[in-house]
Design a protein around this motif. Structure first.
Motif, mmCIF file in Angstrom:
data_model
loop_
_atom_site.group_PDB
_atom_site.id
_atom_site.type_symbol
_atom_site.label_atom_id
_atom_site.label_comp_id
_atom_site.label_asym_id
_atom_site.label_seq_id
_atom_site.Cartn_x
_atom_site.Cartn_y
_atom_site.Cartn_z
ATOM 1 N N ALA A 13 -3.472 33.980 12.289
ATOM 2 C CA ALA A 13 -3.849 33.491 12.906
ATOM 3 C C ALA A 13 -5.515 33.734 11.621
ATOM 4 N N PHE A 15 -8.805 32.132 12.426
ATOM 5 C CA PHE A 15 -9.835 31.176 13.387
ATOM 6 C C PHE A 15 -10.636 32.299 14.085
ATOM 7 N N GLU A 276 -5.367 25.097 12.328
ATOM 8 C CA GLU A 276 -6.040 25.897 12.166
ATOM 9 C C GLU A 276 -7.419 25.092 11.570
ATOM 10 N N SER A 281 -10.836 22.116 14.817
ATOM 11 C CA SER A 281 -10.078 23.574 15.416
ATOM 12 C C SER A 281 -11.584 24.310 15.810
ATOM 13 N N LEU A 290 -4.388 27.099 19.789
ATOM 14 C CA LEU A 290 -4.606 27.784 19.381
ATOM 15 C C LEU A 290 -4.538 29.463 19.500
ATOM 16 N N ILE A 294 -0.331 29.921 18.192
ATOM 17 C CA ILE A 294 0.044 31.040 16.715
ATOM 18 C C ILE A 294 0.982 32.304 17.041
#
Length: 347
Positions: A13, A15, A276, A281, A290, A294
């Motif tokens: 990810a 994020f 994402e 998010s 997430l 993920i």
């Protein structure tokens, strides 16, 4: 937004990894991260072991033991894509084990992620080409008989590799390394190509490029190819049913099995990638989802590279026979060598 993500360097990810201020939430995030990192290392290790040995065996059989046919060329290229990807997995295992310290330099940081997405694009493009090849063979049998050849298949395979390389090349540009405050080097996606993410303009550029990469990856690496695959196999199914050629469907089992496994392994990953970049998010619930999702879906995507050799053996009758013959001949060679050695020693 944190430009440096403390997550595995391949399908990880991007994020934010900013931690909440309250202690309870911070401990929750830390516990989740630790569990997911351990899971990642286990999955990477299994995928590496099975992928390198299994795909190496497929390359050996399709490249040296089987007659050069259109089908063997397709499976050889699929195995090469999976082999290269799993061969580089020890770098990710080491990175995770070292607490996300990347000691291998910027070039390998770039290559590691590029090869991961090269594998994804090459695999789905090859599966798309295979479905089109099957469709043409059934819909236009005379033309296919006159023009379908291993030489043409080899040229098309090279073309799919070139296209896959073009689509994965942005990771050669955006993947970067940085020395963090913990005095460790991180390998991360530097979408803004900047060392300073304090300005809103830089952060906006990061978000725009990140979104463009994910959408392009979803469209070119999943949605469009699988739409083509579904159309092609629908045509094949209709044609075979009309001609009542049920026995002719048997050679398609391995193609369908490999295609279904790719769909099941990669569809969840693309879903979470789209989540994402969604507007929700940044919510606490989505962040938790997430953090858990993920690594899980990335691990599932990894397993696709070691599932294919198993499918070749258990679903593909031709490959199964060549596999059996190759193993038997190897054992016979070892037995002959051992017998000759024993005779020389006794004499």
């Amino acid at each position: 937004m944190d430009s440096v993500s403390s997550s595995p360097p391949l399908f990880s990810a991007s994020f934010s990894t900013e931690q909440p201020e309250n202690t309870t939430a911070h401990e929750e995030y830390s516990s989740l991260q630790k569990s997911m990192h351990i899971l990642s290392m286990v999955v990477y290790s299994i995928a590496c072991l099975l992928g390198v040995t299994g795909n190496g065996l497929v390359i050996w059989i399709t490249g040296f033991k089987m007659k050069k046919t259109v089908n063997s060329i397709w499976f050889l290229n699929l195995a090469i894509a999976d082999f290269i990807f799993t061969f580089f997995l020890p770098l990710s295992i080491t990175y995770t084990a070292l607490g996300f310290h990347w000691p291998f330099g910027k070039l390998l940081c770039k290559l590691n992620s590029t090869i991961a997405f090269l594998n994804m694009f090459a695999s789905v493009f090859l599966l798309t080409v295979i479905s089109m090849d099957r469709c043409v063979s059934v819909a236009f049998p005379v033309w296919s008989h006159n023009h379908r050849s291993p030489e043409l298949a080899a040229r098309i395979a090279v073309g799919t590799w070139v296209l896959a390389l073009l689509l994965s090349s942005p990771y050669l540009v955006f993947r970067d390394t940085v020395l963090s405050s913990r005095n460790s080097t991180s390998c991360y996606n530097n979408f803004a190509l900047s060392d300073d993410y304090s300005s809103e303009a830089t952060r906006r550029l990061w978000r725009m490029r990140h979104k463009a990469m994910i959408i392009t990856r979803f469209l070119c690496g999943f949605l469009i190819p699988f739409t083509v695959i579904l159309i092609c196999y629908s045509i094949v199914a209709v044609k075979l049913k009309r001609r009542q050629l049920t026995s002719s469907a048997k050679p398609y089992r391995i193609i369908i099995a490999v295609t279904v496994s790719f769909f099941l392994c990669y569809f969840p990953y693309h879903v979470f990638s789209l989540l994402e970049i969604s507007k929700n998010s940044s919510s606490h619930e989505m962040k938790i989802a997430l953090y858990i999702g993920i690594p899980l879906v990335s691990s599932l995507a990894f397993f696709n590279s070691c599932i294919n050799p198993i499918l070749y053996v258990f679903v593909g009758p031709d490959f199964k026979e060549k596999f059996r013959q190759s193993i038997l001949s190897a054992f016979e060679g070892e037995t002959t060598l051992w017998s000759c050695s024993s005779v020389r020693q006794s004499s």
